[in-house]
Design a protein around this motif. Sequence first.
Motif, PDB file in Angstrom:
ATOM      1  N   TRP B  45      31.808  29.136  20.230  1.00  0.00           N
ATOM      2  CA  TRP B  45      31.853  30.157  19.175  1.00  0.00           C
ATOM      3  C   TRP B  45      32.837  31.238  19.548  1.00  0.00           C
ATOM      4  CZ3 TRP B  45      30.154  30.119  14.371  1.00  0.00           C
ATOM      5  CH2 TRP B  45      30.204  31.324  13.651  1.00  0.00           C
ATOM      6  N   PRO B  46      33.721  31.682  18.723  1.00  0.00           N
ATOM      7  CA  PRO B  46      33.956  31.110  17.382  1.00  0.00           C
ATOM      8  C   PRO B  46      34.690  29.784  17.485  1.00  0.00           C
ATOM      9  CG  PRO B  46      35.526  32.853  17.853  1.00  0.00           C
ATOM     10  CD  PRO B  46      34.608  32.808  19.020  1.00  0.00           C
ATOM     11  N   PRO B  47      34.610  28.915  16.473  1.00  0.00           N
ATOM     12  CA  PRO B  47      35.303  27.628  16.530  1.00  0.00           C
ATOM     13  C   PRO B  47      36.797  27.856  16.712  1.00  0.00           C
ATOM     14  CG  PRO B  47      33.856  27.752  14.618  1.00  0.00           C
ATOM     15  CD  PRO B  47      33.901  29.120  15.210  1.00  0.00           C
ATOM     16  N   PRO B  48      37.417  27.099  17.627  1.00  0.00           N
ATOM     17  CA  PRO B  48      38.851  27.300  17.868  1.00  0.00           C
ATOM     18  C   PRO B  48      39.714  26.982  16.661  1.00  0.00           C
ATOM     19  CG  PRO B  48      38.017  25.365  19.044  1.00  0.00           C
ATOM     20  CD  PRO B  48      36.831  26.057  18.478  1.00  0.00           C
ATOM     21  N   GLY B  49      39.248  26.125  15.782  1.00  0.00           N
ATOM     22  CA  GLY B  49      40.028  25.817  14.591  1.00  0.00           C
ATOM     23  C   GLY B  49      39.143  25.093  13.600  1.00  0.00           C
ATOM     24  N   LEU B  50      39.577  24.964  12.358  1.00  0.00           N
ATOM     25  CA  LEU B  50      38.772  24.302  11.334  1.00  0.00           C
ATOM     26  C   LEU B  50      39.478  23.052  10.849  1.00  0.00           C
ATOM     27  CD1 LEU B  50      37.566  27.397   9.286  1.00  0.00           C
ATOM     28  CD2 LEU B  50      36.275  26.074  10.954  1.00  0.00           C
ATOM     29  N   THR B  51      38.662  21.982  10.614  1.00  0.00           N
ATOM     30  CA  THR B  51      39.228  20.731  10.122  1.00  0.00           C
ATOM     31  C   THR B  51      38.183  19.986   9.288  1.00  0.00           C
ATOM     32  OG1 THR B  51      40.038  18.563  10.760  1.00  0.00           O
ATOM     33  CG2 THR B  51      38.543  19.643  12.292  1.00  0.00           C
ATOM     34  N   ALA B  52      38.649  19.151   8.415  1.00  0.00           N
ATOM     35  CA  ALA B  52      37.726  18.367   7.589  1.00  0.00           C
ATOM     36  C   ALA B  52      37.716  16.909   8.033  1.00  0.00           C
ATOM     37  CB  ALA B  52      38.103  18.479   6.113  1.00  0.00           C
ATOM     38  N   LYS B  53      38.343  16.622   9.201  1.00  0.00           N
ATOM     39  CA  LYS B  53      38.505  15.219   9.569  1.00  0.00           C
ATOM     40  C   LYS B  53      37.187  14.548   9.934  1.00  0.00           C
ATOM     41  CE  LYS B  53      39.178  15.635  14.528  1.00  0.00           C
ATOM     42  NZ  LYS B  53      39.784  15.077  15.723  1.00  0.00           N
ATOM     43  N   TRP B  54      36.158  15.356  10.337  1.00  0.00           N
ATOM     44  CA  TRP B  54      34.878  14.764  10.772  1.00  0.00           C
ATOM     45  C   TRP B  54      34.168  14.046   9.631  1.00  0.00           C
ATOM     46  CZ3 TRP B  54      35.396  14.177  15.502  1.00  0.00           C
ATOM     47  CH2 TRP B  54      35.962  15.156  16.312  1.00  0.00           C
ATOM     48  N   PHE B  55      34.480  14.459   8.417  1.00  0.00           N
ATOM     49  CA  PHE B  55      33.850  13.767   7.272  1.00  0.00           C
ATOM     50  C   PHE B  55      34.340  12.331   7.210  1.00  0.00           C
ATOM     51  CE2 PHE B  55      33.079  18.116   6.317  1.00  0.00           C
ATOM     52  CZ  PHE B  55      31.883  18.119   5.619  1.00  0.00           C
ATOM     53  N   ALA B  56      35.645  12.165   7.409  1.00  0.00           N
ATOM     54  CA  ALA B  56      36.221  10.812   7.405  1.00  0.00           C
ATOM     55  C   ALA B  56      35.690  10.016   8.587  1.00  0.00           C
ATOM     56  CB  ALA B  56      37.741  10.899   7.444  1.00  0.00           C
ATOM     57  N   VAL B  57      35.612  10.678   9.757  1.00  0.00           N
ATOM     58  CA  VAL B  57      35.113   9.989  10.958  1.00  0.00           C
ATOM     59  C   VAL B  57      33.675   9.513  10.734  1.00  0.00           C
ATOM     60  CG1 VAL B  57      34.509  10.300  13.381  1.00  0.00           C
ATOM     61  CG2 VAL B  57      36.641  11.297  12.486  1.00  0.00           C
ATOM     62  N   THR B  58      32.865  10.415  10.177  1.00  0.00           N
ATOM     63  CA  THR B  58      31.463  10.070   9.933  1.00  0.00           C
ATOM     64  C   THR B  58      31.366   8.890   8.978  1.00  0.00           C
ATOM     65  OG1 THR B  58      30.981  12.417  10.129  1.00  0.00           O
ATOM     66  CG2 THR B  58      29.228  11.035   9.251  1.00  0.00           C
ATOM     67  N   TRP B  59      32.160   8.981   7.901  1.00  0.00           N
ATOM     68  CA  TRP B  59      32.138   7.930   6.884  1.00  0.00           C
ATOM     69  C   TRP B  59      32.417   6.558   7.496  1.00  0.00           C
ATOM     70  CZ3 TRP B  59      30.856   8.287   1.812  1.00  0.00           C
ATOM     71  CH2 TRP B  59      31.125   7.183   1.011  1.00  0.00           C
ATOM     72  N   ASN B  60      33.244   6.525   8.528  1.00  0.00           N
ATOM     73  CA  ASN B  60      33.664   5.244   9.106  1.00  0.00           C
ATOM     74  C   ASN B  60      32.808   4.817  10.290  1.00  0.00           C
ATOM     75  OD1 ASN B  60      35.808   4.720   7.329  1.00  0.00           O
ATOM     76  ND2 ASN B  60      37.040   6.270   8.376  1.00  0.00           N
ATOM     77  N   ARG B  61      31.766   5.598  10.609  1.00  0.00           N
ATOM     78  CA  ARG B  61      30.923   5.193  11.744  1.00  0.00           C
ATOM     79  C   ARG B  61      29.774   4.329  11.232  1.00  0.00           C
ATOM     80  NH1 ARG B  61      30.417   9.179  16.334  1.00  0.00           N
ATOM     81  NH2 ARG B  61      28.331   8.347  16.491  1.00  0.00           N
ATOM     82  N   PRO B  62      29.733   3.037  11.553  1.00  0.00           N
ATOM     83  CA  PRO B  62      28.655   2.180  11.026  1.00  0.00           C
ATOM     84  C   PRO B  62      27.279   2.582  11.540  1.00  0.00           C
ATOM     85  CG  PRO B  62      29.988   1.012  12.656  1.00  0.00           C
ATOM     86  CD  PRO B  62      30.694   2.298  12.391  1.00  0.00           C
ATOM     87  N   ASP B  63      27.187   3.168  12.758  1.00  0.00           N
ATOM     88  CA  ASP B  63      25.864   3.512  13.290  1.00  0.00           C
ATOM     89  C   ASP B  63      25.177   4.579  12.443  1.00  0.00           C
ATOM     90  OD1 ASP B  63      27.896   5.194  14.123  1.00  0.00           O
ATOM     91  OD2 ASP B  63      26.813   5.854  15.916  1.00  0.00           O
ATOM     92  N   VAL B  64      25.992   5.486  11.824  1.00  0.00           N
ATOM     93  CA  VAL B  64      25.407   6.505  10.931  1.00  0.00           C
ATOM     94  C   VAL B  64      24.759   5.819   9.735  1.00  0.00           C
ATOM     95  CG1 VAL B  64      25.919   8.453   9.441  1.00  0.00           C
ATOM     96  CG2 VAL B  64      27.080   8.235  11.623  1.00  0.00           C
ATOM     97  N   TRP B  65      25.508   4.896   9.170  1.00  0.00           N
ATOM     98  CA  TRP B  65      24.992   4.205   7.969  1.00  0.00           C
ATOM     99  C   TRP B  65      23.745   3.407   8.280  1.00  0.00           C
ATOM    100  CZ3 TRP B  65      26.454   5.971   3.594  1.00  0.00           C
ATOM    101  CH2 TRP B  65      27.722   6.547   3.462  1.00  0.00           C
ATOM    102  N   GLU B  66      23.748   2.749   9.442  1.00  0.00           N
ATOM    103  CA  GLU B  66      22.568   1.963   9.817  1.00  0.00           C
ATOM    104  C   GLU B  66      21.335   2.850   9.960  1.00  0.00           C
ATOM    105  OE1 GLU B  66      23.407  -0.291  13.341  1.00  0.00           O
ATOM    106  OE2 GLU B  66      25.045  -1.348  12.312  1.00  0.00           O
ATOM    107  N   ALA B  67      21.522   3.984  10.673  1.00  0.00           N
ATOM    108  CA  ALA B  67      20.391   4.885  10.891  1.00  0.00           C
ATOM    109  C   ALA B  67      19.891   5.457   9.564  1.00  0.00           C
ATOM    110  CB  ALA B  67      20.790   6.017  11.830  1.00  0.00           C
ATOM    111  N   LEU B  68      20.838   5.838   8.715  1.00  0.00           N
ATOM    112  CA  LEU B  68      20.461   6.409   7.425  1.00  0.00           C
ATOM    113  C   LEU B  68      19.702   5.378   6.581  1.00  0.00           C
ATOM    114  CD1 LEU B  68      20.725   8.845   5.497  1.00  0.00           C
ATOM    115  CD2 LEU B  68      22.778   7.765   4.577  1.00  0.00           C
ATOM    116  N   ALA B  69      20.226   4.146   6.579  1.00  0.00           N
ATOM    117  CA  ALA B  69      19.575   3.101   5.780  1.00  0.00           C
ATOM    118  C   ALA B  69      18.158   2.860   6.282  1.00  0.00           C
ATOM    119  CB  ALA B  69      20.397   1.820   5.855  1.00  0.00           C
ATOM    120  N   LEU B  70      18.003   2.805   7.619  1.00  0.00           N
ATOM    121  CA  LEU B  70      16.666   2.562   8.171  1.00  0.00           C
ATOM    122  C   LEU B  70      15.724   3.698   7.800  1.00  0.00           C
ATOM    123  CD1 LEU B  70      14.875   0.756   9.904  1.00  0.00           C
ATOM    124  CD2 LEU B  70      15.543   2.116  11.888  1.00  0.00           C
ATOM    125  N   SER B  71      16.201   4.942   7.921  1.00  0.00           N
ATOM    126  CA  SER B  71      15.354   6.089   7.610  1.00  0.00           C
ATOM    127  C   SER B  71      14.907   6.072   6.153  1.00  0.00           C
ATOM    128  CB  SER B  71      16.093   7.397   7.899  1.00  0.00           C
ATOM    129  OG  SER B  71      15.824   7.814   9.207  1.00  0.00           O
TER     130      SER B  71
END
Lengths: 332, 271
Positions: B45-71
Amino acid sequence: MVSAVSFQKVSRHFGSVKAVDAVDLDIEPGEFFAMLGPSGSGKTTCLRLIAGFEQPTSGAISIFGERAEGVPPYRRNVNTVFQDYALFPHLNVLDNVAYGLMVKGIGRAERLKAAEDTLALVRLPGYGSRMPGQLSGGQRQRVALARALVNRPKVLLLDEPLGALDLKLRENMQEELKLLQKSLGVTFIFVTHDQGEALSMADRVAVFNDGHIMQIGTPHDIYQRPASRFVADFVGSSNVLPPEFVKLHSGQMRWASLRPEAIRVKREQDANGIPADVVALNYLGASTRIALDVNGLRLHAMIPAGQPLPEQGERVTISFNREQIHLMDGEA
Amino acid sequence: MRSDRNSSAPIALKIAAAAGLLFLHIPLLLIFVYAFTTEEKSYQWPPPGLTAKWFAVTWNRPDVWEALALSLKVAAISTLIAIILGTLCAAAVSRSKFFGRETISLLVILPIALPGIITGISLRSAFSLMNIPFSTWTIVLGHATFCIVVVYNNAVARFRRTSGSMIEASYDLGADGFQTFRHIVLPNIGTALLAGGMLAFALSFDEVIVTTFTAGQQQTLPIWMLEELVRPRQRPVTNVVAMVVVLVTLLPILAAYYLTRDGDQTAGSGK
């Protein structure tokens, strides 16, 4: 002629409790029939047996000649007005009334028309769009009545329908129910613990006690000629005379009843009468009720307004015609 | 008690109330902010910089989708089981008297009073005793134990307010059991079931303790997040997931709130 409702040796036992025990009953079509009794006497269970909410432990029930045992409530041409009205809170008045027609698959326009007509019959026209929660007790009662009548039942059951209303409203509803019943010609069976209500409305009354019918008869019969001490006491507070007293005054060693208004009270001593002490005076408006002590026997007399009243503690003379003593068949 | 609606609270009380609310909700905002940070190994804190790239990274991570689907799957099935069993149980307990009724009522409520770790351990040892392998269904079973309670409590309260003669009246007017349930029972308990169901779904969706004992190698979303926090790699992905979960769950919760609010008014006015 086929009876509207017929009970043959009908019993309903709950474990060791005999709520209804070997009851025989025949109710004529088009009759206004009252079941009268204290709470726990079996009158409501009888009503529930007719409605189909209870099944008899033994005996036979017929409704217009058809055997009713095992027939569920929704296949009986009998409708009930419940004590707490049991209106459906999520439906408006019109849909409440039309419910019975809706579940029978009658089209929307037709059933709403029928519901409107029935609301007019119970003098609630134009109330259809209100919710039950917005109505007064008397209005809910009328909605409950309309909801039961819209199905054109052969028998209408009413479970203490006037119990929750105040006195004035109750008297109005008594007259209205009576008129409605006469104009529709439907058999009404009415459960109440109020003997005044039973006597004023019904064509015939059955007096219940302990799961048995003590007496069935016209209001006049029940009132003037009670068959047993229980009936005499429960219906209109007749004086119950023990056998010894009856033997002294009419010659027979039997239990008997004597209406309070049949007793004459004189303030002067008279050798032909019976001496009695005035215990209490209850002013009732049209008359005054006097509690008397006759050698340890408590009697009540009615004195119409305008006649001279004795004072409390005064010794008076009472008399009555021997014919007024009614011997009770139901007592040995 | 003062009942004057115009009287204003003292200024100190207003400040305290505002501070309390901020204390509760600022951490949520922090989570949102960290979803945009350029620093991926630690929360700086404070964040050294701001970016929106994590949304794309998250979207492409299959483990997120698997966990979400199971939940989602576990929460949906547990809620369905809870609605059916909880309602039936509530109907039995509130509409009839039978031997052991109070005991059953207590036993149904017990799982929510028990610490989750007890429920978890006992279920795990029961599963291993019976040689039941871990699967989606073992998680569902664990979650259903407390989901039922939530639905049951809501339904019991509503059944107590619904007069029993209403159901008799429906039979009396010619409706059979199914019609009575459809036209009378369901409309009267519907909003209570909806509220209970939403709550059950939410409870199941973020459950960790019972799940750790009944999941085996599977990962539900909360377990995935917990594991992810330990790893010093692509941390903001967790924040992106958290943010999406908050936004997505807010909508049905708001909907349930408005639905049950209106429903309660209607049901209450019928008394």
